[in-house]
Design an enzyme around this catalytic site. Structure first.
Site, mmCIF file in Angstrom:
data_model
loop_
_atom_site.group_PDB
_atom_site.id
_atom_site.type_symbol
_atom_site.label_atom_id
_atom_site.label_comp_id
_atom_site.label_asym_id
_atom_site.label_seq_id
_atom_site.Cartn_x
_atom_site.Cartn_y
_atom_site.Cartn_z
ATOM 1 N N VAL A 67 9.806 -23.255 -12.259
ATOM 2 C CA VAL A 67 10.887 -23.735 -12.971
ATOM 3 C C VAL A 67 12.224 -23.386 -11.875
ATOM 4 O O VAL A 67 13.288 -24.117 -11.771
ATOM 5 C CB VAL A 67 10.998 -23.285 -14.213
ATOM 6 C CG1 VAL A 67 12.664 -23.312 -14.714
ATOM 7 C CG2 VAL A 67 10.163 -23.581 -15.042
ATOM 8 N N CYS A 113 9.014 -26.708 -23.267
ATOM 9 C CA CYS A 113 9.390 -28.185 -22.931
ATOM 10 C C CYS A 113 8.727 -29.346 -23.479
ATOM 11 O O CYS A 113 9.093 -30.435 -23.177
ATOM 12 C CB CYS A 113 8.774 -27.948 -21.349
ATOM 13 S SG CYS A 113 7.416 -27.248 -21.297
ATOM 14 N N GLY A 136 3.617 -27.215 -16.421
ATOM 15 C CA GLY A 136 4.295 -26.733 -17.716
ATOM 16 C C GLY A 136 3.617 -24.992 -17.791
ATOM 17 O O GLY A 136 4.198 -24.437 -18.432
ATOM 18 N N LYS A 183 5.161 -23.976 -32.306
ATOM 19 C CA LYS A 183 6.474 -23.985 -31.580
ATOM 20 C C LYS A 183 7.103 -25.224 -31.749
ATOM 21 O O LYS A 183 8.398 -25.236 -32.127
ATOM 22 C CB LYS A 183 6.450 -23.591 -30.073
ATOM 23 C CG LYS A 183 6.147 -22.309 -29.522
ATOM 24 C CD LYS A 183 6.189 -22.228 -28.038
ATOM 25 C CE LYS A 183 5.335 -21.071 -27.789
ATOM 26 N NZ LYS A 183 5.118 -21.090 -26.090
ATOM 27 N N HIS A 235 5.967 -34.352 -19.235
ATOM 28 C CA HIS A 235 5.050 -34.215 -20.676
ATOM 29 C C HIS A 235 5.399 -35.460 -21.242
ATOM 30 O O HIS A 235 6.498 -36.014 -21.150
ATOM 31 C CB HIS A 235 5.672 -33.174 -21.384
ATOM 32 C CG HIS A 235 5.130 -31.781 -21.073
ATOM 33 N ND1 HIS A 235 4.458 -31.366 -19.883
ATOM 34 C CD2 HIS A 235 5.775 -30.622 -21.292
ATOM 35 C CE1 HIS A 235 4.333 -30.128 -19.906
ATOM 36 N NE2 HIS A 235 4.980 -29.601 -20.736
HETATM 37 N N1 LIG Z 1 7.058 -24.762 -16.425
HETATM 38 C C1 LIG Z 1 7.612 -25.431 -17.413
HETATM 39 O O1 LIG Z 1 7.632 -26.484 -17.534
HETATM 40 C C2 LIG Z 1 8.467 -24.522 -18.537
HETATM 41 C C3 LIG Z 1 9.259 -24.998 -19.140
HETATM 42 C C4 LIG Z 1 10.080 -24.426 -20.350
HETATM 43 C C5 LIG Z 1 10.058 -23.053 -20.083
HETATM 44 N N2 LIG Z 1 9.138 -22.294 -19.250
HETATM 45 C C6 LIG Z 1 9.462 -20.831 -19.154
HETATM 46 O O2 LIG Z 1 9.959 -20.640 -17.689
HETATM 47 C C7 LIG Z 1 9.170 -19.200 -17.374
HETATM 48 C C8 LIG Z 1 8.771 -19.573 -16.024
HETATM 49 O O3 LIG Z 1 7.562 -20.468 -15.712
HETATM 50 P P1 LIG Z 1 7.321 -21.185 -14.570
HETATM 51 O O4 LIG Z 1 6.415 -22.299 -14.764
HETATM 52 O O5 LIG Z 1 8.212 -21.391 -13.392
HETATM 53 O O6 LIG Z 1 6.130 -20.016 -13.980
HETATM 54 P P2 LIG Z 1 5.557 -19.554 -12.407
HETATM 55 O O7 LIG Z 1 5.518 -21.021 -11.643
HETATM 56 O O8 LIG Z 1 4.568 -18.954 -12.747
HETATM 57 O O9 LIG Z 1 6.988 -18.840 -12.179
HETATM 58 C C9 LIG Z 1 6.903 -17.323 -12.280
HETATM 59 C C10 LIG Z 1 8.136 -16.592 -11.589
HETATM 60 O O10 LIG Z 1 8.330 -15.544 -12.298
HETATM 61 C C11 LIG Z 1 8.403 -14.660 -11.320
HETATM 62 N N3 LIG Z 1 7.941 -13.353 -11.670
HETATM 63 C C12 LIG Z 1 6.826 -12.705 -12.133
HETATM 64 N N4 LIG Z 1 6.820 -11.504 -12.407
HETATM 65 C C13 LIG Z 1 7.941 -10.931 -12.170
HETATM 66 C C14 LIG Z 1 8.910 -9.852 -12.480
HETATM 67 N N5 LIG Z 1 7.972 -8.790 -12.618
HETATM 68 N N6 LIG Z 1 10.037 -9.766 -12.180
HETATM 69 C C15 LIG Z 1 10.851 -10.873 -11.634
HETATM 70 N N7 LIG Z 1 10.236 -12.127 -11.353
HETATM 71 C C16 LIG Z 1 8.810 -12.357 -11.847
HETATM 72 C C17 LIG Z 1 7.500 -14.888 -10.130
HETATM 73 O O11 LIG Z 1 7.623 -14.533 -8.902
HETATM 74 P P3 LIG Z 1 6.468 -14.599 -8.012
HETATM 75 O O12 LIG Z 1 6.677 -15.782 -7.272
HETATM 76 O O13 LIG Z 1 6.882 -13.218 -6.927
HETATM 77 O O14 LIG Z 1 5.239 -14.235 -8.498
HETATM 78 C C18 LIG Z 1 7.887 -16.551 -10.252
HETATM 79 O O15 LIG Z 1 9.054 -16.651 -9.490
HETATM 80 C C19 LIG Z 1 8.071 -18.745 -18.231
HETATM 81 O O16 LIG Z 1 8.664 -18.031 -19.255
HETATM 82 C C20 LIG Z 1 7.840 -20.352 -18.884
HETATM 83 O O17 LIG Z 1 7.516 -20.043 -20.237
HETATM 84 C C21 LIG Z 1 8.529 -23.125 -18.138
#
Ligand SMILES: NC(=O)c1ccc[n+]([C@@H]2O[C@H](COP(=O)([O-])OP(=O)(O)OC[C@H]3O[C@@H](n4cnc5c(N)ncnc54)[C@H](OP(=O)(O)O)[C@@H]3O)[C@@H](O)[C@H]2O)c1
Length: 353
Positions: free
Chosen positions: A15, A129, A160, A220, A249
């Protein structure tokens, strides 16, 4: 719009990276951008608006130096950092599920319930999402006729779940194809992110199962939809399925109205709603698909038809980019709305008092 200082926590994630791209695309008035991630990424460089930004740790000091904190990391990170950022006077826009059902936290899709931002208390959540595309079609249709019940089946992409899941889909797909070529055993696939192989498969499990037999993702969709639409009685029954698609999605949505509704009325209503695009010419095989919707901002709707199983029913097929409208774009639209309503001042004022 006034310019503002922002922190993007989770900037290296699925994201976060899209968020940085959309900042550029929409010329968001950011005078300063701070990018944060886990310890693993501190010191890495990300390019934004032609600038090289160095990934930092999201410390209380850093969070005290910004107007907006966009948090897209995990529920645990949001629970830790959002109260800190809020106490320092930043407005938190949170992508996780941590605060979505908190009665003090607006859960917002700007086209649907931007007014809920008024009177915010320093944290605003974006929906799941799979909920966002659902409310984008329900909101205008509820004004046409009352909605009694919704049955929705989702076909959710692996992005996601984040970057690790996309990597798993790519690696598993290559592995399974290589095994087939070598006529090897398929059970040598070792899933890490999901409970089963996702390549060439479909998993009727998104998140964890609850006592009522639904998953947390499915619940949700019910609870968030009710909150956003201010419809506490609305019934939504969801079955969420993870499919081997990288981004976007898809949802088959069955809506039961309180009177018969004509499919043309539905097309007309949805075409007029901001952020929704109707793509509905099935005879020419024109309908929304993930490969067409990826990278686009709109929620696409097609296959609009009468439900032959119910006189008041309409069925449709909806596809939306989960990283854009499902997450990053929605978060940035909230910030734009906050600026245009001059609601940042409210955050700063509260922090001082
Ligand atoms: N993906 C979707 O479609 C979607 C849609 C709606 C909401 N979300 C929400 O958005 C959030 C992120 O999702 P994502 O899909 O982008 O996940 P992701 O690809 O796994 O990315 C996670 C991010 O969080 C960082 N992170 C992990 N631990 C951390 C910490 N202790 N302090 C600061 N940053 C940290 C990671 O950094 P590193 O790279 O250093 O590990 C990475 O930048 C989640 O809460 C998810 O539920 C996602």
């Amino acid at each position: 719009m006034n310019s503002c200082r922002i922190a993007v926590v989770g900037a290296t994630g699925a994201v976060g990276r899209v968020f940085l791209r959309i900042l550029e695309e929409r010329s968001f008035p950011a005078s300063e951008i701070r990018v944060c991630a886990s310890e693993r990424s501190v010191g890495k460089r990300l390019s934004v608006n032609g600038q090289e930004l160095v990934v930092e740790e999201a410390t209380p000091k850093l969070l005290s130096e910004v107007d907006f904190a966009f948090i897209s990391a995990s529920g645990a990170v949001s629970l830790e950092l959002a109260p800190v950022a809020k106490a320092q006077g930043a407005l938190v826009i949170d992508d996780s599920s941590a605060f979505r059902m908190d009665p003090d936290v607006p859960l917002v899709v700007p086209e649907v319930n931007a007014d809920d931002l008024d009177g915010h208390r320093g944290i605003v959540s974006i929906p799941n999402c799979s909920t966002t595309p659902l409310v984008m079609v329900l909101e205008p249709l509820m004004k046409v006729a009352g909605v009694r019940r919704v049955v929705v089946d989702t076909y959710q992409s692996v992005s996601g779940t984040g970057t690790a899941a996309v990597e798993e889909l790519h690696a598993q797909s290559a592995h399974v194809l290589a095994l087939r070529q070598a006529q090897g055993e398929r059970d040598s696939v070792k899933p890490k992110v999901y409970p089963h192989q996702i390549a060439f498969n479909a998993l009727p499990q998104v998140e964890t199962f609850l006592e009522n037999g639904y998953t947390s993702e499915e619940m949700k969709m019910l609870n968030e939809t009710r909150k956003i639409l201010h419809a506490p009685e609305l019934m939504v029954s969801a079955t969420c399925v993870r499919v081997p698609v990288a981004i976007c999605h898809s949802e088959a949505i069955h809506i039961e109205f309180d009177r018969p509704v004509n499919p043309d009325e539905v097309r007309e209503t949805l075409s007029a709603f901001p952020g929704v695009a109707v793509l509905d010419d099935p005879e020419s095989s024109v309908y929304p698909m993930p490969v067409q919707a990826e990278g686009k901002d709109e929620v696409f709707v097609g296959r609009i038809r009468r439900d032959i199983s119910h006189p008041n029913g309409i069925v449709m097929w909806v596809v939306s980019d989960n990283l854009r409208k499902g997450a990053a774009l929605n978060a940035l639209q909230i910030a734009e709305e906050v600026l245009s309503r001059e609601l940042l001042v409210a955050s700063r004022g509260r922090a001082k008092s």
